[in-house]
Design a protein around this motif. Structure first.
Motif, PDB file in Angstrom:
ATOM      1  N   ASN A  96       0.848  -1.196   0.000  1.00 23.20           N
ATOM      2  CA  ASN A  96       0.000   0.000   0.000  1.00 23.20           C
ATOM      3  C   ASN A  96       0.879   1.240   0.000  1.00 23.20           C
ATOM      4  O   ASN A  96       1.231   1.776   1.063  1.00 23.20           O
ATOM      5  CB  ASN A  96      -0.935   0.010   1.219  1.00 23.20           C
ATOM      6  CG  ASN A  96      -2.092   0.983   1.015  1.00 23.20           C
ATOM      7  OD1 ASN A  96      -1.977   1.968   0.305  1.00 23.20           O
ATOM      8  ND2 ASN A  96      -3.225   0.698   1.661  1.00 23.20           N
ATOM      9  N   ASP A  99      -0.763   4.722   1.503  1.00 20.52           N
ATOM     10  CA  ASP A  99      -0.744   4.935   2.951  1.00 20.52           C
ATOM     11  C   ASP A  99       0.609   5.454   3.411  1.00 20.52           C
ATOM     12  O   ASP A  99       0.693   6.312   4.314  1.00 20.52           O
ATOM     13  CB  ASP A  99      -1.071   3.623   3.673  1.00 20.52           C
ATOM     14  CG  ASP A  99      -2.567   3.331   3.683  1.00 20.52           C
ATOM     15  OD1 ASP A  99      -3.343   4.209   3.247  1.00 20.52           O
ATOM     16  OD2 ASP A  99      -2.961   2.225   4.113  1.00 20.52           O
ATOM     17  N   LYS A 102       0.790   9.140   2.525  1.00 24.18           N
ATOM     18  CA  LYS A 102      -0.060   9.930   3.426  1.00 24.18           C
ATOM     19  C   LYS A 102       0.529  10.023   4.827  1.00 24.18           C
ATOM     20  O   LYS A 102       0.350  11.018   5.530  1.00 24.18           O
ATOM     21  CB  LYS A 102      -1.451   9.304   3.490  1.00 24.18           C
ATOM     22  CG  LYS A 102      -2.248   9.440   2.200  1.00 24.18           C
ATOM     23  CD  LYS A 102      -3.591   8.735   2.297  1.00 24.18           C
ATOM     24  CE  LYS A 102      -4.361   8.830   0.989  1.00 24.18           C
ATOM     25  NZ  LYS A 102      -5.655   8.097   1.069  1.00 24.18           N
ATOM     26  N   SER A 103       1.267   8.968   5.247  1.00 28.86           N
ATOM     27  CA  SER A 103       1.868   8.974   6.585  1.00 28.86           C
ATOM     28  C   SER A 103       3.065   9.905   6.670  1.00 28.86           C
ATOM     29  O   SER A 103       3.578  10.165   7.761  1.00 28.86           O
ATOM     30  CB  SER A 103       2.275   7.554   6.978  1.00 28.86           C
ATOM     31  OG  SER A 103       3.335   7.097   6.140  1.00 28.86           O
TER      32      SER A 103
END
Length: 443
Positions: A96, A99, A102-103
């Motif tokens: 992924n 993710d 975004k983190s």
């Protein structure tokens, strides 16, 4: 009677020379110049923690659409990627990537920015073992071309096997044999002439003969028959030549970008009307826009190794794709358009006279005629050519033989029923439906 001389010694010498020459030629042919077969290259050992063979299958199925091993595509080149990132990080990225971005993962964000913010597809279905196999495949060293004679790298497709005895030596030996035979014939003729002279034999001189052209000119019947034959033959060839004026069957021009219908329509089974979409709705089939090409070639910057042929190498096909990129202004390294375009001056192949009306949509959409009917087996053409004559006689012959397809064609229902009754047939040809009227094609 005078002695002619010891001709046996001369003959022995000539025969000995001829024998030695023939023995030399046969020995040269018999030499076996084949180099010893090289041992088979050992298969690369599987990288620790993964199987590169399985990894190649997984790479082609999941990664090849956006990644290449040694060149940037939609995503970065992946050869040696296992040495650039931690394996645990790669697992998370493949499962992924969104993710991780975004983190705020610094490496993930940097990779995202460097590749035009292209979002990588997530692959949660791939196990860590599958990813290890892919990494093993991408960690293999790039295969280098085998060194040729003199230590130079041998280009792909070059035959490095031994070529046997030199052709120059063979030709030289044959030339020597022929020269010896000529000398022998000359000497035999000289000896026979000398023998005849010593034995008082007089050779009768040749009788003067009337030249054949004078004998022919004196025969008036032969002159008349030959003249008639030449006139008829000349008329036949002049008629045949004039009937070919404007007929460009098998016209096969070289295009500015080599486009292989064999690869696209044949091997990849791309439908003709995907590129020539205008053929379904307009009079002309049209020349496809280069944007249609870029629908696929945005991510296909090179062909597979198996695409190469003895006539056209992989490097040749890759160069043609680069010509497409130069024309549309596509930078494959940055995966972006530069805005600098170049026109492609295509050479027209099929060109009907201006006084002829032909509508592609009427034949393709209404009549359901396949493209190959007129254009031939284009899926087999490496270079596109004019397959049919496209003459009036060719069109008329097709109209006389082709039945009108009535399935789903309600436009012709009424006239088809009336004419079928008139002609006493179940199916009508295009000619019986008015396909031979002059105004249909000439207006």
């Amino acid at each position: 009677m005078k002695k002619v001389g010891n001709h046996n010694s001369i003959s022995r010498k000539l025969m000995l020379s001829l024998s030695l020459t023939l023995i030399f030629s046969l020995t040269s042919f018999a030499q076996d110049a084949a180099a010893p077969a090289a041992p088979e290259a050992a298969a690369p050992a599987a990288t620790a923690g993964g199987d590169p063979v399985k990894g190649k299958e997984l790479f082609n199925a999941n990664c090849a659409a956006c990644h290449k091993l040694d060149a940037k595509s939609t995503g970065p080149a992946l050869r040696g990627v296992a040495d650039k990132h931690d394996k645990a990080w790669i697992y998370k990225w493949v499962h992924n990537s969104s993710d991780m971005i975004k983190s705020g993962d610094a490496v993930a964000v940097k990779l995202f920015e460097e590749n035009n913010k292209s979002v990588m597809t997530s692959f949660p279905q791939l196990s860590e073992g599958d990813i290890d196999n892919i990494l093993a495949y991408t960690s293999e060293k790039k295969a280098e071309p085998a060194p040729g004679p003199g230590g130079a790298a041998t280009p792909p497709g070059t035959n490095v096997e031994g070529s046997g005895i030199s052709n120059n030596i063979i030709l030289g030996a044959l030339a020597l044999v022929m020269a010896i035979l000529v000398v022998m014939l000359f000497m035999v003729n000289k000896v026979l002439t000398k023998v005849a002279s010593n034995n008082g034999i007089v050779v009768a001189p040749k009788e003067a003969r009337t030249p054949i052209w004078k004998a022919f000119a004196r025969n008036q019947f032969l002159v008349l028959v030959t003249s008639i034959f030449l006139l008829l033959a000349s008329g036949y060839f002049v008629y045949g030549y004039l009937m070919q004026v404007g007929v460009d069957q098998n016209y096969e021009p070289i295009q500015p970008i080599h486009y292989s219908h064999k690869i696209h329509a044949g091997d990849n089974e791309i439908n003709c009307k995907y590129c020539h979409s205008a053929a379904r709705v307009s009079k002309t089939a049209g020349i496809p826009s280069l944007n249609v090409c870029m629908n696929c070639h945005k991510n296909i910057s090179e062909v597979a190794e198996t695409t190469a042929t003895p006539e056209y190498s992989k490097a040749f096909y890759d160069a043609q794709i680069q010509k497409l990129y130069d024309a549309v202004g596509w930078d494959k390294a940055k995966q972006a358009y530069t805005g600098k375009t170049q026109p492609v001056k295509w050479v027209r192949i099929h060109n009907l006279p201006d006084f002829v009306y032909f509508n592609h949509s009427q034949h393709v959409s209404v009549a359901g005629v396949e493209c190959q009917t007129c254009h031939g087996p284009v899926q087999e053409f490496e270079i596109m050519k004019q397959y049919s004559k496209l003459t009036m006689g060719w069109c008329v012959d097709c109209h006389r033989k082709t039945d009108v397809k009535m399935e789903g064609n309600a436009y012709y229902d009424k006239i088809h029923a009336e004419l079928s009754k008139k002609y006493g047939v179940e199916k009508l040809t295009a000619a019986q439906m008015g396909g031979l009227e002059c105004g249909k094609c000439h207006y």
